[in-house]
Design a protein around this motif. Structure first.
Motif, PDB file in Angstrom:
ATOM      1  N   ASP A   1       4.000   0.108   8.973  1.00 16.69           N
ATOM      2  CA  ASP A   1       4.346   1.456   8.513  1.00 16.69           C
ATOM      3  C   ASP A   1       5.819   1.470   8.126  1.00 16.69           C
ATOM      4  O   ASP A   1       6.688   1.649   8.971  1.00 16.69           O
ATOM      5  CB  ASP A   1       4.048   2.453   9.646  1.00 16.69           C
ATOM      6  CG  ASP A   1       4.287   3.882   9.229  1.00 16.69           C
ATOM      7  OD1 ASP A   1       4.540   4.131   8.024  1.00 16.69           O
ATOM      8  OD2 ASP A   1       4.210   4.768  10.101  1.00 16.69           O
TER       9      ASP A   1
ATOM     10  N   ASP B   1       0.761   5.369   1.636  1.00 15.66           N
ATOM     11  CA  ASP B   1       0.156   6.018   2.800  1.00 15.66           C
ATOM     12  C   ASP B   1      -1.115   6.786   2.433  1.00 15.66           C
ATOM     13  O   ASP B   1      -2.007   6.961   3.256  1.00 15.66           O
ATOM     14  CB  ASP B   1       1.156   6.961   3.485  1.00 15.66           C
ATOM     15  CG  ASP B   1       1.789   7.940   2.520  1.00 15.66           C
ATOM     16  OD1 ASP B   1       2.718   7.514   1.793  1.00 15.66           O
ATOM     17  OD2 ASP B   1       1.362   9.092   2.459  1.00 15.66           O
TER      18      ASP B   1
ATOM     19  N   VAL C   1      -4.125   3.922   1.204  1.00 20.23           N
ATOM     20  CA  VAL C   1      -4.633   3.029   2.241  1.00 20.23           C
ATOM     21  C   VAL C   1      -5.668   3.727   3.124  1.00 20.23           C
ATOM     22  O   VAL C   1      -6.529   3.097   3.708  1.00 20.23           O
ATOM     23  CB  VAL C   1      -3.471   2.446   3.066  1.00 20.23           C
ATOM     24  CG1 VAL C   1      -2.932   3.476   4.057  1.00 20.23           C
ATOM     25  CG2 VAL C   1      -3.884   1.173   3.765  1.00 20.23           C
TER      26      VAL C   1
ATOM     27  N   ILE D   1       2.676  -0.753   4.193  1.00 18.21           N
ATOM     28  CA  ILE D   1       2.564   0.620   3.667  1.00 18.21           C
ATOM     29  C   ILE D   1       3.953   1.177   3.350  1.00 18.21           C
ATOM     30  O   ILE D   1       4.799   1.293   4.238  1.00 18.21           O
ATOM     31  CB  ILE D   1       1.878   1.549   4.691  1.00 18.21           C
ATOM     32  CG1 ILE D   1       0.517   0.972   5.107  1.00 18.21           C
ATOM     33  CG2 ILE D   1       1.718   2.955   4.119  1.00 18.21           C
ATOM     34  CD1 ILE D   1      -0.109   1.689   6.301  1.00 18.21           C
TER      35      ILE D   1
ATOM     36  N   ASN E   1       5.453   4.167   3.155  1.00 16.66           N
ATOM     37  CA  ASN E   1       5.037   5.494   3.607  1.00 16.66           C
ATOM     38  C   ASN E   1       6.095   6.523   3.250  1.00 16.66           C
ATOM     39  O   ASN E   1       7.138   6.598   3.885  1.00 16.66           O
ATOM     40  CB  ASN E   1       4.794   5.440   5.125  1.00 16.66           C
ATOM     41  CG  ASN E   1       4.257   6.765   5.649  1.00 16.66           C
ATOM     42  OD1 ASN E   1       4.228   7.762   4.934  1.00 16.66           O
ATOM     43  ND2 ASN E   1       3.837   6.758   6.904  1.00 16.66           N
TER      44      ASN E   1
ATOM     45  N   ALA F   1       0.826  -1.211   0.000  1.00 16.64           N
ATOM     46  CA  ALA F   1       0.000   0.000   0.000  1.00 16.64           C
ATOM     47  C   ALA F   1       0.856   1.256   0.000  1.00 16.64           C
ATOM     48  O   ALA F   1       2.074   1.215   0.219  1.00 16.64           O
ATOM     49  CB  ALA F   1      -0.911  -0.005   1.229  1.00 16.64           C
TER      50      ALA F   1
END
Lengths: 180, 591
Positions: free
Chosen positions: B547, B454, B457, B478, B480, B452
């Motif tokens: 994360d 950030d 998602v 993620i 990020n 994903a």
């Protein structure tokens, strides 16, 4: 060719447009016309004329006749896109068969007196248009023919007091003994 | 008067819906209740053959059903109420239409006598979903319901698969009528997809393939939709001919990424060797792909010297964007089987050694190169690490949409079909998390990871709650970078580096957010900690939000700039400011 800033590839397409008449045989069910029209508007195709009516009530079949314009590639797309719709039985390109007859019916209201009135009647006779309603100051003519003939008749009526026109759009059928 | 009360086929419309699901082998559906579907929910409550997964938003139900379908080859089923329930399904229906995913959506509608009255939670569902379904139906008579439901499953799964919707007014759900099991006459006589390829066209194709000097096979999602047999035949064709093969985003996994003839993905963010091979080839065999604009680059400069063979089940895919020389309409599996048979009987493996030498030179450019760092995690490195840690495991990958999606496609090697669920055609941010929910429902013991971004998602984050409720141990990985990375990349390249609204300010603390949902949160900043954290993520048997803080300004290369051809790719080592400016020059590109 300079590209504007875009995430898409923007291209000019130069193929010449053609006009085609398509006959589309569909299951007559709710929403079927909306599907066909939605396809044209959704994908940016043109509709020049659209005629639709049930043709075989017992089998629930309707026939839609569409006059459209586009490049040869677009015309082929239109036919394929129509053909893959679930309620569509058959799509025939009447223009491509080169063996089709196209007719349209128009009712033309003309208002006038004196010489204009006489001239309108004379032209109507030349075009084999029938008078289907008359008052002392107006006629409604019924004329049948291909699109060009009807356009021509309407143009001639314009200076003679043309009030309004109602047209059916084009219906087409193949020549010869075979059906579509 | 006959007594119909003992006829087992006499039942309410609501009961028919559940019965039809059972008759079509449906074991799991995704939905959200509301006023206009309460009779159906009442039936669901009183049986145990169909498991209902309660999502948190109808869009989640749609994407979950897509993930379920894509990972199993079976249709996904969603159940939503009228009005907002139906309008929330528009995105997944459109997504499924673009990617040819079989989806059956059943929506409730206000009672027939209220239709058109602007009743509470009324909308013109069949009107709204007409352009985003393969077909849809409004059922006004309970005695039509069985036929329509059976036809809906047939239309969704046959020919070119796609989403369908059946809109059922509440009074039809309550009314009693006659049910019948699926039968052939349930389907429109006008609907008959062509499955078998034309024999003469197949001969022409084989003759082109057998005489090719610089061939390439370009495969797409159609091979995967066709089923495992098509995948097997595609692999056999590559083996028998020795041809190089590339694939679209949707087609990844049909040919294994570890296979020796694999060139990597093609298109805008495809590999240099895949795109150069496409550009310079003399014979192109396109199997179940549709010459999408992300694939072709500039159309008038697309593979200018090649004869093109195109296998597709949908005639409208042929000659839509690119004019082809040998169109073959039919099911990929069928046609590949026929091509193989004729090829093996009549042709020899052509000698294309010099072509492979050329390809080796392109490959040597190492177009997926990136510079690793010890201080900050590069997103490409994160995907590679994830791939290494999950290699050989029973893993399914979903994605959201953006840079992370392209990096996943570039750096995660797919060995099998149905393992890669991504929103290709529509590009739906927020697809991956609910899709992972659907995949995990279908494969409870497998490792399901949503790669994903950030930003993406957060669009469907609420489905974490679904994952927790049903104990679906999905992993949300993620990348990020605190940006909408792909938007930012285009702004840098095309809009003078004016980063208009592409920065994610006020990001949530994903670890705390996971904990708030009752899931597990992990965060990693340092490259040295990455492998250990991924191991931990895999070993946790609960939903995880991971994360992964990555280099914020990394961009996705190689890339075909807009308006350019396959042989004008921008490679990572060239992607300095000056070269980028030049590649994108023209018009107002870099004012």
């Amino acid at each position: 060719m300079n590209q504007p800033a875009s995430a898409y590839f923007i291209e000019d397409r130069h193929d010449p447009n053609e006009t085609h008449t398509l006959a589309v045989l569909v299951q007559n069910e709710p929403g079927v016309l909306a599907r066909v029209i939605g396809l044209f508007s959704g994908r940016g195709y043109n509709i020049e004329s659209l005629t639709v009516s049930e043709t075989e009530a017992q089998k629930h079949l309707s026939r839609i006749t569409i006059v459209t314009t586009g490049t040869p590639m677009v015309i082929a797309q239109i036919k394929n896109q129509l053909d893959r719709m679930i309620p569509v039985y058959q799509v025939v390109d009447m223009t491509q068969t080169k063996r089709s007859i196209e007719r349209e019916l128009a009712m033309v209201k003309v208002r006038g007196q004196g010489e204009h009135r006489v001239e309108a009647l004379r032209l109507a006779d030349a075009f084999r248009a029938r008078v289907i309603d008359a008052t002392t100051e107006s006629f409604v003519f019924e004329i049948t023919g291909n699109t060009d003939k009807i356009n021509q008749f309407i143009d001639l009526m314009r200076p003679l007091g043309l009030v309004e026109v109602s047209r059916t759009g084009v219906a087409a059928i193949g020549r010869g003994p075979e059906g579509m | 008067m006959s007594d119909k009360s003992h006829d087992p086929n006499q039942m309410t419309g609501a009961a028919m819906i559940v019965r039809a699901l059972i008759d079509h082998g449906v074991t799991d559906i995704f939905g959200y209740p509301g006023g206009a579907v309460l009779p159906i929910y009442d039936e669901i409550f009183q049986q145990s053959q169909v498991q209902h997964i309660l999502v948190r938003h109808e869009q989640g139900a749609g994407h979950a059903a897509e993930g379920y379908a894509r990972s199993t080859g079976k249709p996904g089923v969603a159940l939503v109420t009228s009005g907002p329930g139906a309008t929330n399904m528009v995105t997944p229906l459109t997504d499924a239409l673009m990617d040819s995913i079989p989806l059956v959506c059943i929506s409730g509608q206000v009672p027939t006598h209220l239709i058109g009255n602007d009743a509470f939670q009324e909308c013109d569902t069949v009107g709204i979903t007409r352009p985003c379904t393969k077909h849809n139906w409004l059922v006004r008579d309970v005695n039509d319901l069985a036929k329509v439901l059976h036809e809906a499953f047939y239309v969704a799964t046959s020919g070119r698969p796609g989403p369908v919707l059946v809109d059922v007014p509440k009074d039809v759900q309550f009314a009693t009528g006659t049910y019948h099991p699926p039968r052939k006459s349930d389907v429109h006589r006008s609907y008959a997809p062509r499955l078998k390829g034309d024999a003469a066209q197949i001969r022409k194709a084989v003759s082109l393939l057998a005489n090719a000097k610089r061939p390439v096979i370009y495969s797409g999602g159609g091979v995967i939709n066709s089923g495992l047999e098509a995948t097997k035949l595609l692999r056999e064709l590559v083996e028998v001919t020795g041809f190089p093969i590339t694939s679209t985003l949707m087609g990844l996994g049909a040919y294994p990424a570890s296979g020796k003839n694999w060139l990597g993905m093609l298109g805008m963010h495809g590999t240099y060797e895949a795109n150069m091979t496409m550009h310079d080839c003399d014979v192109m065999l396109c199997v179940g792909a549709r010459f999408d604009d992300r694939i072709t680059g500039r159309v008038d400069a697309f593979s200018p010297g090649s004869k093109k063979i195109h296998i597709d089940i949908d005639p409208s895919s042929i000659n839509k964007n690119i004019r082809v020389d040998v169109p073959i309409i039919g099911d990929c599996g069928n046609v590949l089987g026929d091509i193989l048979q004729v090829f093996k009987a009549e042709a020899k493996k052509p000698d294309i050694r010099s072509w492979w030498q050329q390809i080796a030179q392109w490959r040597a450019r190492n177009s997926l190169y990136y510079k690793k760092s010890n201080d900050v995690i590069l997103p490409q490195h994160a995907i590679q690490a994830l791939f290494e840690q999950t290699r050989g495991k029973d893993t399914y990958i979903t994605t959201e949409v953006g840079q992370h999606q392209m990096w996943a496609a570039q750096f995660y090697g797919f060995e099998e079909p149905h393992r890669w669920m991504t929103s290709g055609g529509l590009g739906t941010m927020g697809y991956g998390l609910p899709a992972a929910v659907g995949v995990q429902v279908a494969h409870p013991d497998s490792l399901v990871i949503d790669i994903a971004g950030d930003a993406s998602v957060q669009m469907t984050m609420q489905e974490m709650s679904t994952a927790v409720q049903y104990e679906l141990p999905i992993k949300i990985f993620i990348l990020n970078n605190q940006y909408m990375g792909m938007v930012r990349q285009w702004q840098q390249l095309l809009h003078g580096n004016r980063l208009s609204h592409s920065y994610s300010e006020a990001l949530p603390d994903f670890v705390k957010l996971a904990e708030a949902y009752g899931a597990v949160g992990l965060q990693v900043h340092k490259p040295a900690d990455l492998d250990g954290a991924i191991k931990e993520m895999i070993s946790v048997k609960r939903p995880v939000l991971f994360d992964c803080r990555v280099a914020a300004l990394e961009n996705c290369f190689p890339m075909i700039p807009s308006g350019k051809a396959h042989n004008e790719m921008l490679l990572p080592e060239q992607a300095n400011d000056e070269a980028t400016a030049k590649a994108f020059a023209g018009g107002k590109a870099l004012v």
